[in-house]
Design a protein around this motif. Structure first.
Motif, PDB file in Angstrom:
ATOM      1  N   VAL A  32     -57.497 190.075 -44.580  1.00 52.76           N
ATOM      2  CA  VAL A  32     -58.077 189.999 -43.236  1.00 52.76           C
ATOM      3  C   VAL A  32     -57.179 190.708 -42.234  1.00 52.76           C
ATOM      4  N   TYR A  33     -57.799 191.597 -41.462  1.00 55.40           N
ATOM      5  CA  TYR A  33     -57.116 192.276 -40.363  1.00 55.40           C
ATOM      6  C   TYR A  33     -57.779 191.817 -39.067  1.00 55.40           C
ATOM      7  N   PRO A  34     -57.067 191.047 -38.222  1.00 57.43           N
ATOM      8  CA  PRO A  34     -57.655 190.481 -37.007  1.00 57.43           C
ATOM      9  C   PRO A  34     -58.090 191.531 -35.984  1.00 57.43           C
ATOM     10  N   HIS A  35     -58.947 191.084 -35.085  1.00 56.37           N
ATOM     11  CA  HIS A  35     -59.463 191.944 -34.020  1.00 56.37           C
ATOM     12  C   HIS A  35     -58.339 192.393 -33.095  1.00 56.37           C
ATOM     13  N   SER A 101     -48.360 191.030 -33.015  1.00 58.90           N
ATOM     14  CA  SER A 101     -48.355 189.918 -32.056  1.00 58.90           C
ATOM     15  C   SER A 101     -49.519 189.998 -31.073  1.00 58.90           C
ATOM     16  N   ILE A 102     -49.967 191.186 -30.750  1.00 61.92           N
ATOM     17  CA  ILE A 102     -51.079 191.334 -29.814  1.00 61.92           C
ATOM     18  C   ILE A 102     -52.401 190.826 -30.427  1.00 61.92           C
ATOM     19  N   ALA A 107     -56.121 186.098 -34.765  1.00 65.37           N
ATOM     20  CA  ALA A 107     -55.627 185.568 -36.039  1.00 65.37           C
ATOM     21  C   ALA A 107     -55.711 184.046 -36.090  1.00 65.37           C
ATOM     22  N   GLU A 108     -55.613 183.406 -34.952  1.00 66.63           N
ATOM     23  CA  GLU A 108     -55.676 181.944 -34.927  1.00 66.63           C
ATOM     24  C   GLU A 108     -57.083 181.482 -35.209  1.00 66.63           C
TER      25      GLU A 108
END
Length: 108
Positions: A32-35, A101-102, A107-108
């Motif tokens: 998974v690669y977050p938005h 971090s951005i 990711a949460e």
């Protein structure tokens, strides 16, 4: 060299330790690669001009996927292209995530 050692340790200790001798032990891995949020660096509006949905491909996750055993099923979800679904999570035995971090909120 450190990255390679960590990847090998992760592979051997955490993923393969459930192997039952004599049985085929296939895993389903969800990567998974977050938005990426809308910022100056996200190029959100410029992407339309070049026909792309995302500006930063998840190369780290693709590298990790290449290091995993070839017989394991792998599925990549780039949340900049499509949302992560409950079906994706239900399919997976393990979920790997790579983020900056951005991307923390996504990711949460």
């Amino acid at each position: 060299m450190y990255f390679e050692e960590v990847a090998i340790q992760l592979n051997e200790e955490h993923l393969c330790n459930r192997h039952v001798p004599g049985e085929f032990n296939m895993k389903k891995i969800l990567l998974v690669y977050p938005h990426y949020p809308d910022t100056f660096w996200s190029f959100r509006y410029a992407l339309k001009f070049i026909g792309r949905k995302a500006s930063f491909p998840p190369l780290g996750l693709l590298t990790v996927a290449a290091m995993l055993p070839g017989e394991w099923e792998k599925r990549l979800v780039d949340m900049n292209v499509r949302p992560l679904t409950d079906e994706d999570l239900g399919w997976a035995d393990y979920v790997f995530i790579s983020a900056m971090s951005i991307q923390r909120k996504s990711a949460e």
